[in-house]
Scaffold this motif. Sequence first.
Motif, PDB file in Angstrom:
ATOM      1  N   ASN A  67       0.830  -1.212   0.000  1.00  0.00           N
ATOM      2  CA  ASN A  67       0.000   0.000   0.000  1.00  0.00           C
ATOM      3  C   ASN A  67       0.865   1.263   0.000  1.00  0.00           C
ATOM      4  O   ASN A  67       0.584   2.218  -0.732  1.00  0.00           O
ATOM      5  CB  ASN A  67      -0.930   0.008   1.208  1.00  0.00           C
ATOM      6  CG  ASN A  67      -2.051  -1.002   1.078  1.00  0.00           C
ATOM      7  OD1 ASN A  67      -2.386  -1.436  -0.017  1.00  0.00           O
ATOM      8  ND2 ASN A  67      -2.623  -1.399   2.211  1.00  0.00           N
ATOM      9  N   ILE A  68       1.896   1.267   0.812  1.00  0.00           N
ATOM     10  CA  ILE A  68       2.784   2.429   0.879  1.00  0.00           C
ATOM     11  C   ILE A  68       3.505   2.620  -0.446  1.00  0.00           C
ATOM     12  O   ILE A  68       3.674   3.742  -0.926  1.00  0.00           O
ATOM     13  CB  ILE A  68       3.774   2.283   2.052  1.00  0.00           C
ATOM     14  CG1 ILE A  68       3.020   2.424   3.370  1.00  0.00           C
ATOM     15  CG2 ILE A  68       4.876   3.330   1.974  1.00  0.00           C
ATOM     16  CD1 ILE A  68       3.855   2.115   4.600  1.00  0.00           C
ATOM     17  N   LYS A  69       3.920   1.499  -1.070  1.00  0.00           N
ATOM     18  CA  LYS A  69       4.593   1.601  -2.370  1.00  0.00           C
ATOM     19  C   LYS A  69       3.644   2.152  -3.435  1.00  0.00           C
ATOM     20  O   LYS A  69       4.034   2.969  -4.273  1.00  0.00           O
ATOM     21  CB  LYS A  69       5.132   0.235  -2.783  1.00  0.00           C
ATOM     22  CG  LYS A  69       6.031   0.302  -3.979  1.00  0.00           C
ATOM     23  CD  LYS A  69       6.729  -1.003  -4.229  1.00  0.00           C
ATOM     24  CE  LYS A  69       7.668  -0.831  -5.407  1.00  0.00           C
ATOM     25  NZ  LYS A  69       8.419  -2.032  -5.682  1.00  0.00           N
ATOM     26  N   ALA A  70       2.376   1.750  -3.416  1.00  0.00           N
ATOM     27  CA  ALA A  70       1.390   2.277  -4.376  1.00  0.00           C
ATOM     28  C   ALA A  70       1.180   3.770  -4.153  1.00  0.00           C
ATOM     29  O   ALA A  70       1.102   4.545  -5.113  1.00  0.00           O
ATOM     30  CB  ALA A  70       0.082   1.519  -4.250  1.00  0.00           C
ATOM     31  N   GLU A  71       1.093   4.190  -2.890  1.00  0.00           N
ATOM     32  CA  GLU A  71       0.930   5.607  -2.588  1.00  0.00           C
ATOM     33  C   GLU A  71       2.160   6.401  -3.033  1.00  0.00           C
ATOM     34  O   GLU A  71       2.036   7.504  -3.570  1.00  0.00           O
ATOM     35  CB  GLU A  71       0.704   5.810  -1.086  1.00  0.00           C
ATOM     36  CG  GLU A  71      -0.653   5.377  -0.608  1.00  0.00           C
ATOM     37  CD  GLU A  71      -0.815   5.563   0.895  1.00  0.00           C
ATOM     38  OE1 GLU A  71      -0.030   6.341   1.498  1.00  0.00           O
ATOM     39  OE2 GLU A  71      -1.720   4.944   1.462  1.00  0.00           O
ATOM     40  N   THR A  89       4.199   5.630  -5.479  1.00  0.00           N
ATOM     41  CA  THR A  89       4.161   5.712  -6.937  1.00  0.00           C
ATOM     42  C   THR A  89       3.185   6.803  -7.386  1.00  0.00           C
ATOM     43  O   THR A  89       3.482   7.587  -8.295  1.00  0.00           O
ATOM     44  CB  THR A  89       3.761   4.354  -7.540  1.00  0.00           C
ATOM     45  OG1 THR A  89       4.649   3.358  -7.057  1.00  0.00           O
ATOM     46  CG2 THR A  89       3.796   4.375  -9.051  1.00  0.00           C
ATOM     47  N   ALA A  90       2.021   6.862  -6.733  1.00  0.00           N
ATOM     48  CA  ALA A  90       1.034   7.889  -7.080  1.00  0.00           C
ATOM     49  C   ALA A  90       1.588   9.286  -6.781  1.00  0.00           C
ATOM     50  O   ALA A  90       1.424  10.209  -7.591  1.00  0.00           O
ATOM     51  CB  ALA A  90      -0.259   7.657  -6.313  1.00  0.00           C
ATOM     52  N   LYS A  91       2.263   9.447  -5.664  1.00  0.00           N
ATOM     53  CA  LYS A  91       2.834  10.750  -5.310  1.00  0.00           C
ATOM     54  C   LYS A  91       3.966  11.132  -6.265  1.00  0.00           C
ATOM     55  O   LYS A  91       4.109  12.304  -6.624  1.00  0.00           O
ATOM     56  CB  LYS A  91       3.352  10.743  -3.864  1.00  0.00           C
ATOM     57  CG  LYS A  91       2.285  10.576  -2.819  1.00  0.00           C
ATOM     58  CD  LYS A  91       1.351  11.766  -2.792  1.00  0.00           C
ATOM     59  CE  LYS A  91       0.309  11.576  -1.707  1.00  0.00           C
ATOM     60  NZ  LYS A  91      -0.669  12.635  -1.678  1.00  0.00           N
ATOM     61  N   GLU A  92       4.772  10.162  -6.695  1.00  0.00           N
ATOM     62  CA  GLU A  92       5.838  10.452  -7.667  1.00  0.00           C
ATOM     63  C   GLU A  92       5.242  10.907  -8.993  1.00  0.00           C
ATOM     64  O   GLU A  92       5.759  11.828  -9.624  1.00  0.00           O
ATOM     65  CB  GLU A  92       6.719   9.222  -7.869  1.00  0.00           C
ATOM     66  CG  GLU A  92       7.654   8.944  -6.720  1.00  0.00           C
ATOM     67  CD  GLU A  92       8.432   7.656  -6.897  1.00  0.00           C
ATOM     68  OE1 GLU A  92       8.091   6.842  -7.790  1.00  0.00           O
ATOM     69  OE2 GLU A  92       9.399   7.459  -6.136  1.00  0.00           O
ATOM     70  N   TYR A  93       4.151  10.259  -9.426  1.00  0.00           N
ATOM     71  CA  TYR A  93       3.480  10.659 -10.660  1.00  0.00           C
ATOM     72  C   TYR A  93       2.934  12.080 -10.524  1.00  0.00           C
ATOM     73  O   TYR A  93       3.071  12.909 -11.428  1.00  0.00           O
ATOM     74  CB  TYR A  93       2.356   9.683 -10.997  1.00  0.00           C
ATOM     75  CG  TYR A  93       1.550  10.090 -12.202  1.00  0.00           C
ATOM     76  CD1 TYR A  93       2.049   9.935 -13.480  1.00  0.00           C
ATOM     77  CD2 TYR A  93       0.286  10.665 -12.054  1.00  0.00           C
ATOM     78  CE1 TYR A  93       1.325  10.324 -14.590  1.00  0.00           C
ATOM     79  CE2 TYR A  93      -0.441  11.064 -13.145  1.00  0.00           C
ATOM     80  CZ  TYR A  93       0.079  10.886 -14.415  1.00  0.00           C
ATOM     81  OH  TYR A  93      -0.643  11.288 -15.499  1.00  0.00           O
ATOM     82  N   GLU A  94       2.318  12.370  -9.384  1.00  0.00           N
ATOM     83  CA  GLU A  94       1.775  13.701  -9.149  1.00  0.00           C
ATOM     84  C   GLU A  94       2.893  14.747  -9.138  1.00  0.00           C
ATOM     85  O   GLU A  94       2.750  15.837  -9.704  1.00  0.00           O
ATOM     86  CB  GLU A  94       1.019  13.722  -7.823  1.00  0.00           C
ATOM     87  CG  GLU A  94       0.339  15.031  -7.512  1.00  0.00           C
ATOM     88  CD  GLU A  94      -0.412  15.007  -6.191  1.00  0.00           C
ATOM     89  OE1 GLU A  94      -0.971  16.063  -5.847  1.00  0.00           O
ATOM     90  OE2 GLU A  94      -0.427  13.973  -5.515  1.00  0.00           O
ATOM     91  N   LEU A  95       4.008  14.406  -8.515  1.00  0.00           N
ATOM     92  CA  LEU A  95       5.148  15.315  -8.478  1.00  0.00           C
ATOM     93  C   LEU A  95       5.683  15.580  -9.882  1.00  0.00           C
ATOM     94  O   LEU A  95       5.970  16.730 -10.242  1.00  0.00           O
ATOM     95  CB  LEU A  95       6.257  14.744  -7.598  1.00  0.00           C
ATOM     96  CG  LEU A  95       7.543  15.558  -7.515  1.00  0.00           C
ATOM     97  CD1 LEU A  95       7.270  16.918  -6.888  1.00  0.00           C
ATOM     98  CD2 LEU A  95       8.608  14.798  -6.757  1.00  0.00           C
TER      99      LEU A  95
END
Length: 113
Positions: A25-29, A31-37
């Motif tokens: 779950n933390i890894k998915a979050e 990845t999502a934050k890296e995409y947003e960044l």
Amino acid sequence: MNKALTLVICVLIGIVLFMLISYANIKAELTAKEYELASLTLTLENQNAQIKALEIDLQIYQEAKPKIQEKIITKYVALSPSDSSCEARLHHIQDLVNAWYGISKQVSLEGVR
């Protein structure tokens, strides 16, 4: 003792499974934050490029402003004829047109007569 060992092994397996699920779950979050960044960084770079372009346009305008101002002033200069003869009026009209369109006074009316 068998029951206690089985209970300890089950608890350890539960803890390991909980940690694996939490890690996923933390890894998915992450990845999502890296995409947003990355998306926000790209947007920021585009905005900075647009601001630079506007700054360049502003500098070009500020450099050209005195010429534009001078052109506006010369377009609206008031010219009055010195006498009321037909040729003087014609020259006056020609001067007004030349001032409006920015034509130099090299044009003559010799072919008009």
